[in-house]
Design a protein around this motif. Structure first.
Motif, PDB file in Angstrom:
ATOM      1  N   ARG A  83      -0.016 -12.289   8.528  1.00 30.99           N
ATOM      2  CA  ARG A  83      -0.898 -11.166   8.181  1.00 30.99           C
ATOM      3  C   ARG A  83      -0.395 -10.429   6.946  1.00 30.99           C
ATOM      4  O   ARG A  83       0.693  -9.921   6.935  1.00 30.99           O
ATOM      5  N   ARG A  84      -1.195 -10.446   5.929  1.00 30.68           N
ATOM      6  CA  ARG A  84      -0.907  -9.676   4.724  1.00 30.68           C
ATOM      7  C   ARG A  84      -2.174  -8.907   4.345  1.00 30.68           C
ATOM      8  O   ARG A  84      -3.264  -9.290   4.745  1.00 30.68           O
ATOM      9  N   ALA A  85      -1.982  -7.841   3.577  1.00 32.25           N
ATOM     10  CA  ALA A  85      -3.152  -7.109   3.078  1.00 32.25           C
ATOM     11  C   ALA A  85      -3.713  -7.906   1.908  1.00 32.25           C
ATOM     12  O   ALA A  85      -3.077  -7.997   0.856  1.00 32.25           O
ATOM     13  N   ARG A 145      -6.311  -8.822  -1.079  1.00 32.88           N
ATOM     14  CA  ARG A 145      -7.211  -8.113  -2.009  1.00 32.88           C
ATOM     15  C   ARG A 145      -8.228  -9.046  -2.667  1.00 32.88           C
ATOM     16  O   ARG A 145      -9.210  -8.587  -3.242  1.00 32.88           O
ATOM     17  N   GLN A 182     -12.998  -1.468  -4.758  1.00 39.48           N
ATOM     18  CA  GLN A 182     -11.839  -2.312  -4.442  1.00 39.48           C
ATOM     19  C   GLN A 182     -12.252  -3.788  -4.289  1.00 39.48           C
ATOM     20  O   GLN A 182     -13.233  -4.106  -3.614  1.00 39.48           O
ATOM     21  N   ARG A 195       9.555  -3.888   2.259  1.00 39.44           N
ATOM     22  CA  ARG A 195       9.830  -3.056   3.426  1.00 39.44           C
ATOM     23  C   ARG A 195      11.147  -2.333   3.168  1.00 39.44           C
ATOM     24  O   ARG A 195      12.095  -2.954   2.659  1.00 39.44           O
ATOM     25  N   ARG A 247       6.878  -9.244   0.297  1.00 37.37           N
ATOM     26  CA  ARG A 247       6.582  -8.017   1.031  1.00 37.37           C
ATOM     27  C   ARG A 247       7.657  -6.979   0.767  1.00 37.37           C
ATOM     28  O   ARG A 247       8.841  -7.315   0.784  1.00 37.37           O
ATOM     29  N   GLY A 250      -9.150   3.677   1.576  1.00 35.57           N
ATOM     30  CA  GLY A 250      -9.630   4.187   0.287  1.00 35.57           C
ATOM     31  C   GLY A 250     -11.142   4.056   0.213  1.00 35.57           C
ATOM     32  O   GLY A 250     -11.668   3.086  -0.344  1.00 35.57           O
TER      33      GLY A 250
HETATM   34  C1  LIG Z   1      -4.016   2.967   7.072  1.00 34.25           C
HETATM   35  C2  LIG Z   1      -3.946   1.994   5.939  1.00 34.25           C
HETATM   36  C3  LIG Z   1      -4.769   2.151   4.840  1.00 34.25           C
HETATM   37  C4  LIG Z   1      -4.752   1.224   3.801  1.00 34.25           C
HETATM   38  N1  LIG Z   1      -5.653   1.348   2.779  1.00 34.25           N
HETATM   39  C5  LIG Z   1      -5.685   0.399   1.818  1.00 34.25           C
HETATM   40  C6  LIG Z   1      -6.687   0.439   0.817  1.00 34.25           C
HETATM   41  O1  LIG Z   1      -7.531   1.334   0.768  1.00 34.25           O
HETATM   42  N2  LIG Z   1      -6.704  -0.558  -0.100  1.00 34.25           N
HETATM   43  C7  LIG Z   1      -5.809  -1.590  -0.076  1.00 34.25           C
HETATM   44  O2  LIG Z   1      -5.893  -2.466  -0.944  1.00 34.25           O
HETATM   45  N3  LIG Z   1      -4.847  -1.655   0.863  1.00 34.25           N
HETATM   46  C8  LIG Z   1      -4.769  -0.701   1.824  1.00 34.25           C
HETATM   47  N4  LIG Z   1      -3.825  -0.776   2.818  1.00 34.25           N
HETATM   48  C9  LIG Z   1      -2.913  -1.926   2.839  1.00 34.25           C
HETATM   49  C10 LIG Z   1      -1.470  -1.541   2.497  1.00 34.25           C
HETATM   50  O3  LIG Z   1      -1.373  -1.229   1.148  1.00 34.25           O
HETATM   51  C11 LIG Z   1      -0.573  -2.732   2.885  1.00 34.25           C
HETATM   52  O4  LIG Z   1      -0.674  -2.921   4.270  1.00 34.25           O
HETATM   53  C12 LIG Z   1       0.874  -2.469   2.512  1.00 34.25           C
HETATM   54  O5  LIG Z   1       1.014  -2.463   1.124  1.00 34.25           O
HETATM   55  C13 LIG Z   1       1.808  -3.536   3.091  1.00 34.25           C
HETATM   56  O6  LIG Z   1       1.428  -4.822   2.712  1.00 34.25           O
HETATM   57  P1  LIG Z   1       1.194  -5.981   3.817  1.00 34.25           P
HETATM   58  O7  LIG Z   1       0.107  -5.486   4.710  1.00 34.25           O
HETATM   59  O8  LIG Z   1       0.772  -7.208   3.025  1.00 34.25           O
HETATM   60  O9  LIG Z   1       2.464  -6.186   4.559  1.00 34.25           O
HETATM   61  C14 LIG Z   1      -3.832   0.133   3.847  1.00 34.25           C
HETATM   62  C15 LIG Z   1      -2.992   0.009   4.957  1.00 34.25           C
HETATM   63  C16 LIG Z   1      -3.059   0.901   5.991  1.00 34.25           C
HETATM   64  C17 LIG Z   1      -2.173   0.707   7.191  1.00 34.25           C
END
Ligand SMILES: Cc1cc2nc3c(=O)[nH]c(=O)nc-3n(C[C@H](O)[C@H](O)[C@H](O)COP(=O)(O)O)c2cc1C
Length: 243
Positions: free
Chosen positions: A10-12, A14, A67, A231, A229, A193
């Motif tokens: 699981r990664r965020a 884009r 986004q 941390r 990542r 966001g």
């Molecule tokens: C509550 C919350 C809000 C977030 N909002 C955004 C966002 O609006 N846009 C975005 O690109 N990432 C968003 N993120 C993702 C974080 O930036 C991302 O989880 C963090 O950088 C860690 O990366 P990883 O999830 O790949 O481990 C959000 C994460 C959380 C938990």
């Protein structure tokens, strides 16, 4: 996948791959798994708006500040909290527990346990969740401050604190969903966001709903590097109390 593999996967994300569609039914199954997440007092005051229509996703792009995680998403899930449903949930909990107690405990305990559950959902929860134009939260704060001089009492009783209670539970649901998606081989990104007012208007949500988190869904674009990542050092966050 093991839990660790799911967490590592699981990664965020884009940028999603336009060539790799995902199954709406599979995403719905992941949302069903997310219902297993814990919620405060088991109130389950959340809804998931699963958006599979590309036109609606594109309408939401400006409301999500342009986004790319939204503009390239295959599907979106908009998680909302629904404080206005608290009375209905209280009744549902009471109805469920009445039968559940009979199934779980010996008959000698039925009356006592049913009375405890009923009292919790007819007195404590309505006391905590009722709003009365936002004034009741102030009254609760005064009561909890006085009562707290004499015995331990939960302090999170203002309107704002109750909002946090709702969004905390919703975040656990969203995280459970994202892990289920990972296990299915799908990618996600949690998003805060956004312009909640515009999101609600586009989806036609009632005033009483609060947008908590949006989760974009798809399959990551392989050509886009994710990077490592970040941390912070675990030892700076970990505090063991005891041996
Ligand atoms: C509550 C919350 C809000 C977030 N909002 C955004 C966002 O609006 N846009 C975005 O690109 N990432 C968003 N993120 C993702 C974080 O930036 C991302 O989880 C963090 O950088 C860690 O990366 P990883 O999830 O790949 O481990 C959000 C994460 C959380 C938990």
């Amino acid at each position: 996948m093991s839990l660790e593999q799911i967490l590592q996967h699981r990664r965020a994300i884009r940028y999603y791959d336009a060539q790799q569609p995902i199954s709406a039914d599979r995403v719905e199954d992941c949302l069903k798994l997310a219902t297993l997440a814990p919620t405060s007092s088991n109130m389950q005051l959340w809804h998931a708006h699963h958006i599979t229509d590309p036109a609606v996703i594109q309408q939401l792009v400006p409301a999500c500040l342009g986004q790319t995680t939204v503009s390239t998403a295959q599907q979106l899930v908009v998680f909302t909290v629904e404080p206005s449903l608290y009375k209905e949930r209280c009744q549902q909990n009471i109805d469920f527990q009445r039968e559940n107690i009979k199934r779980t405990y010996p008959q000698a305990k039925w009356e006592k346990y049913t009375a405890l559950q009923t009292s919790y959902y007819t007195k404590v929860i309505p006391f905590l969740y009722s709003r009365f134009f936002g004034l009741w939260g102030g009254v609760r704060k005064v009561i909890s401050t006085f009562a707290g001089w004499f015995r331990p009492i939960p302090r999170q009783m203002t309107e704002g604190a109750m909002d946090t209670v709702l969004h905390k539970s919703c975040a656990l649901v969203a995280q459970t969903f994202m892990l289920a998606m990972s296990e299915a081989g799908y990618d996600t990104c949690p998003i805060e966001g956004f312009d909640a007012h515009r999101v609600k208007r586009i989806l036609g949500l009632p005033c009483s709903s609060e947008v908590s988190l949006i989760v974009s869904c798809g399959i990551r674009q392989p050509s886009r590097p994710l990077g490592d990542r970040f941390r912070v050092d675990f030892s700076s966050q970990y505090h063991r109390i005891g041996e």
